[in-house]
Design a protein around this motif. Structure first.
Motif, short mmCIF file in Angstrom:
data_model
loop_
_atom_site.label_atom_id
_atom_site.label_comp_id
_atom_site.label_asym_id
_atom_site.label_seq_id
_atom_site.Cartn_x
_atom_site.Cartn_y
_atom_site.Cartn_z
N GLU A 1 -4.92 1.41 -7.10
CA GLU A 1 -4.92 3.48 -7.23
C GLU A 1 -3.92 3.66 -6.28
O GLU A 1 -3.23 4.81 -6.25
CB GLU A 1 -5.89 3.79 -7.47
CG GLU A 1 -7.49 4.07 -8.54
CD GLU A 1 -8.07 5.28 -8.63
OE1 GLU A 1 -8.49 6.05 -7.86
OE2 GLU A 1 -9.36 4.09 -8.51
N VAL A 2 -3.79 2.88 -5.30
CA VAL A 2 -3.51 2.56 -4.18
C VAL A 2 -1.98 2.21 -3.79
O VAL A 2 -1.72 2.20 -2.49
CB VAL A 2 -4.17 3.50 -2.68
CG1 VAL A 2 -5.13 4.80 -3.30
CG2 VAL A 2 -4.97 2.55 -2.77
N SER B 1 -7.83 5.64 5.50
CA SER B 1 -7.38 4.87 7.04
C SER B 1 -7.98 4.43 7.65
O SER B 1 -9.06 4.17 7.26
CB SER B 1 -6.69 6.68 7.08
OG SER B 1 -8.41 7.14 8.09
N GLY B 2 -6.88 3.79 8.39
CA GLY B 2 -7.27 2.76 9.71
C GLY B 2 -8.36 1.61 8.82
O GLY B 2 -7.57 0.64 8.29
N LEU B 3 -8.77 1.54 9.29
CA LEU B 3 -10.01 -0.27 9.18
C LEU B 3 -10.66 0.06 7.88
O LEU B 3 -11.00 -1.22 7.32
CB LEU B 3 -10.92 -0.51 10.11
CG LEU B 3 -10.83 -0.59 11.75
CD1 LEU B 3 -12.18 -0.82 11.88
CD2 LEU B 3 -9.81 -1.70 11.75
N MET C 1 0.82 -1.30 -0.56
CA MET C 1 -0.30 0.20 0.01
C MET C 1 1.25 1.17 -0.56
O MET C 1 2.13 1.00 -0.34
CB MET C 1 -0.99 0.11 0.81
CG MET C 1 -1.57 -1.09 1.19
SD MET C 1 -2.71 -1.63 0.57
CE MET C 1 -4.25 -0.39 -0.26
N LEU C 2 0.14 2.20 -0.40
CA LEU C 2 0.99 3.42 -0.79
C LEU C 2 0.44 4.56 0.58
O LEU C 2 -0.32 4.72 -0.53
CB LEU C 2 1.25 3.47 -2.11
CG LEU C 2 2.02 3.12 -3.04
CD1 LEU C 2 1.70 4.07 -4.09
CD2 LEU C 2 3.04 3.46 -3.22
N PRO C 3 1.07 4.97 1.01
CA PRO C 3 0.71 6.14 2.72
C PRO C 3 -0.26 7.17 1.90
O PRO C 3 -0.87 7.82 2.15
CB PRO C 3 1.65 5.89 3.21
CG PRO C 3 3.08 5.20 3.22
CD PRO C 3 2.82 4.55 2.20
N ASP C 4 1.01 7.85 0.67
CA ASP C 4 1.22 8.96 -0.21
C ASP C 4 -0.76 9.11 -0.54
O ASP C 4 -1.40 10.08 -0.73
CB ASP C 4 1.70 9.63 -0.54
CG ASP C 4 2.31 8.90 -1.67
OD1 ASP C 4 2.02 8.12 -2.00
OD2 ASP C 4 2.55 8.95 -2.54
#
Length: 304
Positions: free
Chosen positions: A193-194, A169-171, A158-161
């Protein structure tokens, strides 16, 4: 944090030398410990390497020639002596079941550890779990022998940005991974996408064998290939007669299979200069090449 490395416990072939113990290879793979082909002296080599018996979760034998299995009695008894709490799975060619029984009970001891015998009856998957998939393939040797291949499944990173940009975020991240998409503020966000692909890692272990198709099957795309190179190319005819590989053949296999790091081992006592093995393998393979020495610690390469 990933903890993946090969601890070399011995690099000799049939006859050990002053510098090289009989075979023995411990693969640390996160919380798993795969012990391959423990020859004589493996238990003491583990002490020198700082490896506890409790590290072992699977015992994997390629075949029942002495330099690949005569350390089994000490390892089995040490599991009980140290009261290893988890089951240890033992894989070996089914045709050698009688040999394994004799090795397992070679001397009197109080057996408390749980050793689950899982003989290999043919090519295929031996086990699956959080570590991935453990497979075996038949090799070309005078006695029944198998090589091993460990494959971690591909996944996603997963890409945080990108997640932050999409307001996830989170769950919600877990839900996105599970469903493949997530509706956020009236817009559907697709998992692609993410995230980016995260290729699984592959490890291959090839011991005594002549060159055959399954050597290439085991080595294909391996991040780390541990392979016997008992002889130099000048003894190629002898190697073929006795079911072994040369350093040049090992390099050829690594090159054709896209191996990232090649580890040569199982050297005949007739050769005092092991750099000759490096030179022969390097004629074919231009990747990272290690001529293994006893007590080496060899890291699995970082992910692709």
């Amino acid at each position: 944090m990933s903890n993946r490395e090969l601890i070399v416990l011995g690099t000799a072939s049939q006859v050990p030398t002053r510098a090289r113990n009989h075979n023995g290879y411990l693969l640390r793979w996160d919380d798993q410990g795969f012990l391959f082909d423990p020859g004589e002296g493996t238990q003491r080599q583990m002490v020198h390497s700082g490896v506890a018996a409790s590290t072992i979760t699977r015992l994997c034998l390629t075949h029942f020639h002495g330099d690949h299995c005569l350390g089994v009695p000490g390892i089995v008894q040490r599991l009980s002596l140290d009261k290893v709490p988890h089951p240890v799975h033992a894989h070996y060619p089914a045709s050698g079941a009688a040999y394994f029984h004799r090795l397992r009970y070679a001397a009197a001891f109080h057996e408390t550890a749980e050793l689950r015998e899982e003989p290999i009856t043919g090519d295929g998957v031996l086990a699956t779990g959080g570590f991935g998939t453990l497979e075996a393939r038949r090799l070309a040797h005078p006695v029944e022998a198998y090589g091993y291949r460990l494959v971690e499944p591909d996944s996603l990173r997963m890409l945080p940005d990108k997640l932050a940009e999409a307001g996830i975020s989170g769950l919600q991240v877990r839900q996105l991974r599970r469903d493949g998409h997530l509706d956020v503020d009236g817009r559907r966000v697709e998992l692609a996408e993410v995230s980016v692909p995260r290729p699984g890692q592959k490890f291959a272990f090839v011991m005594d064998t002549g060159l055959c198709e399954n050597v290439f099957t085991l080595a294909r795309d391996a991040d780390l290939l541990v392979i016997e190179s008992t002889f130099l190319d000048t003894e190629a005819e002898l190697a073929a007669q006795v079911g072994h590989l040369t350093a040049g053949q090992a390099g050829l296999v690594a090159a054709e299979c896209g191996v990232r790091k090649l580890v040569l081992t199982h050297f005949s006592q007739r050769y005092p200069d092991l750099e000759l093995f490096r030179a022969e393998a390097a004629k074919h393979f231009d990747g990272e090449l290690v001529v293994a020495a006893d007590l080496d610690r060899i890291a699995v390469p970082p992910r692709r």
